[in-house]
Design an enzyme around this catalytic site. Structure first.
Site, PDB file in Angstrom:
ATOM      1  CB  CYS A   4      -0.916  -0.008   1.218  1.00 22.72           C
ATOM      2  SG  CYS A   4      -2.090   1.366   1.230  1.00 22.72           S
ATOM      3  CG  LEU A   5       4.395   3.692  -1.890  1.00 16.20           C
ATOM      4  CD1 LEU A   5       4.701   4.199  -0.481  1.00 16.20           C
ATOM      5  CD2 LEU A   5       5.678   3.182  -2.547  1.00 16.20           C
TER       6      LEU A   5
END
Length: 214
Positions: A143-144
Site C-alpha cells: 500500500c503505497l
C-alpha cells in the site's frame, strides 16, 4: 549454403532434360538460379538489418526504465538485482535492509514488473519477503499511494524506492492492508515493536509464522 525455393526446383526439374537441352538453355537456367539466390540474400539482409539476427526494437517503457536505472541513487541499505538477466530491464528486484527504526537489521526483497506503457502506467511492485507490516499484507501487496492514485509519469523508480524505504522508517496505520498490525501500531506502539522484532526473528505473530530475517 544458398536455399532455392521448392517451386523453382520443380520448374527446373520439369524443363531441364540434360540429354535434350542445349548449352544456351542450360546457361539460361543457371542464370535464373543465380539471380534468385541474390534476391533471396538481399531480402534476408533487409529483414535482419545487417544480415545478422533481427534487432528487437525497444518499447517506450524499456527506454524510460533504462534511463531511470542509470540515474538510480541507492542508499547503502538498498541494492538492485536482475534475476532474469540484465537484458530484461522490465523485471528486477530491490532489496532493502533498514539500519534504523522498527525493522532495523531485516532484509526485504521487492519485485518490480515494469509495464510497456511505463511511465504512463505505474510499475507492479510486490514484497517477496513475508513481513508483519501495516502497509504490506501477507501476500506481498504494498500500500503505497504513488503506486496507485498518486502515480504520475514524472515519477521514477527512484521515487518508488524512496517510498518503500519510508514505509520501514515510518509505517502508516491510517492506510493499512494488514489491519491487525495497523491497530496494534495505533493503540499499542510498544506491542507493535515487540511483534516486529518477534516476526523478523522467525517467530509467530497473530497465528502466522514469519521467516527469520536477521
Amino acid at each position: 549454403m544458398v536455399l532455392v525455393s521448392p517451386l523453382l526446383l520443380a520448374c527446373i526439374r520439369a524443363f531441364l532434360d540434360w540429354t535434350q537441352v542445349d548449352l544456351i538453355q542450360r546457361t539460361t537456367f543457371f542464370i535464373m538460379i543465380k539471380l534468385f539466390s541474390v534476391k533471396q540474400k538481399q531480402k534476408e539482409a533487409a529483414e535482419s538489418g545487417s544480415g545478422g539476427p533481427p534487432i528487437k526494437k525497444q518499447s517506450p517503457g524499456e527506454l524510460r526504465v533504462q534511463k531511470d536505472i542509470s540515474e538510480l541513487n541507492l542508499a547503502k541499505t538498498t541494492s538492485i538485482a536482475f534475476p532474469h538477466g540484465k537484458d530484461n530491464l522490465l523485471s528486477f528486484e530491490i532489496t532493502i535492509q533498514p539500519d534504523e527504526g522498527y525493522y532495523q537489521g531485516g532484509t526485504f526483497v521487492f519485485s518490480f514488473q515494469i509495464p510497456n506503457l511505463y511511465p504512463h502506467e505505474a510499475p507492479k511492485v510486490k514484497c517477496r519477503t513475508k513481513v508483519y507490516h501495516p502497509n504490506i499484507d501477507l501476500d506481498g501487496n504494498v500500500c503505497l499511494n504513488i503506486l496507485r492514485e498518486d502515480w504520475k509519469p514524472v515519477l521514477s523508480i527512484n521515487s518508488i524506492i524512496y517510498g518503500l524505504q519510508y514505509l520501514f522508517l515510518d509505517p502508516n496505520p491510517d492506510d493499512p492492508l494488514n489491519h491487525e498490525a495497523a491497530q496494534v501500531l495505533r493503540d499499542h506502539p510498544w506491542q507493535f515493536e515487540a511483534n516486529v522484532r518477534k516476526s523478523i526473528s522467525g517467530g509467530y505473530v497473530g497465528g502466522h509464522h514469519f521467516p527469520r530475517l536477521i
